[in-house]
Design an enzyme around this catalytic site. Sequence first.
Site, PDB file in Angstrom:
ATOM      1  N   ASN A 147      68.111  36.579  16.116  1.00 59.08           N
ATOM      2  CA  ASN A 147      68.172  35.492  15.135  1.00 59.08           C
ATOM      3  C   ASN A 147      66.791  35.021  14.684  1.00 59.08           C
ATOM      4  OD1 ASN A 147      68.363  34.576  17.999  1.00 59.08           O
ATOM      5  ND2 ASN A 147      68.061  32.548  17.110  1.00 59.08           N
ATOM      6  N   HIS A 161      71.870  41.609  20.545  1.00 55.15           N
ATOM      7  CA  HIS A 161      71.129  40.379  20.814  1.00 55.15           C
ATOM      8  C   HIS A 161      72.028  39.267  21.355  1.00 55.15           C
ATOM      9  CE1 HIS A 161      67.895  37.543  20.750  1.00 55.15           C
ATOM     10  NE2 HIS A 161      68.617  36.702  20.035  1.00 55.15           N
ATOM     11  N   HIS A 214      74.193  28.529  23.580  1.00 52.50           N
ATOM     12  CA  HIS A 214      74.711  29.504  22.607  1.00 52.50           C
ATOM     13  C   HIS A 214      76.192  29.808  22.815  1.00 52.50           C
ATOM     14  CE1 HIS A 214      70.755  30.137  20.958  1.00 52.50           C
ATOM     15  NE2 HIS A 214      70.268  30.419  22.144  1.00 52.50           N
ATOM     16  N   VAL A 269      70.053  34.146  25.319  1.00 48.08           N
ATOM     17  CA  VAL A 269      70.358  32.952  26.118  1.00 48.08           C
ATOM     18  C   VAL A 269      69.185  32.497  26.977  1.00 48.08           C
ATOM     19  CG1 VAL A 269      71.953  31.975  27.825  1.00 48.08           C
ATOM     20  CG2 VAL A 269      72.801  33.557  26.116  1.00 48.08           C
ATOM     21  N   HIS A 270      68.262  33.388  27.280  1.00 45.71           N
ATOM     22  CA  HIS A 270      67.097  33.062  28.106  1.00 45.71           C
ATOM     23  C   HIS A 270      67.501  32.690  29.522  1.00 45.71           C
ATOM     24  CE1 HIS A 270      64.524  31.904  24.311  1.00 45.71           C
ATOM     25  NE2 HIS A 270      65.246  32.996  24.148  1.00 45.71           N
TER      26      HIS A 270
END
Length: 383
Positions: free
Chosen positions: A218, A302, A312, A342-343
């Site tokens: 994104n 992704h 998210h 999402v990290h």
Amino acid sequence: MHALMRPHLALLALMAAAFTGAYFNHAAATTTSPYNRPKPRPQVFIRDSDDEDSASPQQVHVSLVGQDRMRISWLTRGEAPPTVEYGKSRGVYKNSSTGSTSSYRYTVYKSGEIHEAVVGPLEPNTVYYYRCSSDSAREFSFKTPPAQFPIKFAVVGDLGQTGWTKTTLEHIGQSNYDVLLLPGDLSYADFFQPLWDSYGRLVEPLASQRPWMVTQGNHDVEKIPIIHPRSFTAYNARWRMPFEESGSDSNLYYSFDVAGVHVIMLGSYTDFDPSSAQYKWLQADLGKVNRTRTPWIVVLIHAPWYNSNTAHQGEEESIDMKASMEGLLYQARVDVVFTGHVHAYERFVSFQSFSVLSFGEALGLSSLLSFLSLDPCLQWKRQ
């Protein structure tokens, strides 16, 4: 019992999150516990060198093109020939290839000259030395992947350019990986185009030595209504992947084979419904896979289709894409899916439509650096 005997898929212990810098192991990954994210580190900005002239190559990176070729990409501030000279010994360049040059504009920003040239045919598992634009001041080298197992991948998502990025790149540099896979969100330029230049300089020491295969996220879209209505302008111009070779009509999704692995890079931020070009391409691509020649199928996306993190949740790029494409991946018996966005680290057993399956193991990675090793000495059987 599935008849196909395949090399074992092992996840090595060394892991580091690109943004959090946290460490995990197998035991920690299979249990749920509170997680306190470390504070962000400052952004890193790598400036242009004052010692280099306008024709000096910078932001050099390489990617795979077919079975025995590599694309060399680089940028110069001014005009320079899009030529790569290369050979197997330092300073001895017996071969050369001339490619093409392009540039792009983004509002008031104008990029430097973006060059690319495809070199080959190349021998597998071999170091080549090369220089770009006939510049004698900078010699680079890359190593081609092996032609067969074992092969090692480095996988990192949402890399960006912060203090955490620097430590992540240090970990990658300490591994003897063959190919890097990146499931989206490269530079985090977020409309400020000089950050794309900074990112290219930041990753060059590694990206010029091993193939980096990427897909989009994104933060790579960079579409501004009315002002700049086109998506992925910088991403497509700077990080060209081998989409034509896999029959794709877009740099946003493609596939490639390497050492017995069929890797599919999908696009979360382009059309994916059953009437879309990406869906039809994926359907055709999976139908052509030869599991004898490429016993592993690995997919990178992704936006994760499954995610228990509070971040998210409910995004259409996850929910709708899963509804459209999960059946294709299941029918093709895809082995591993890597995601980003999402990290946070999370892994799952194999399942479809929220139902646990009885065979294999699936890994879900979010913003995680990990090393994926395919070992021919161990084998899996699938139920």
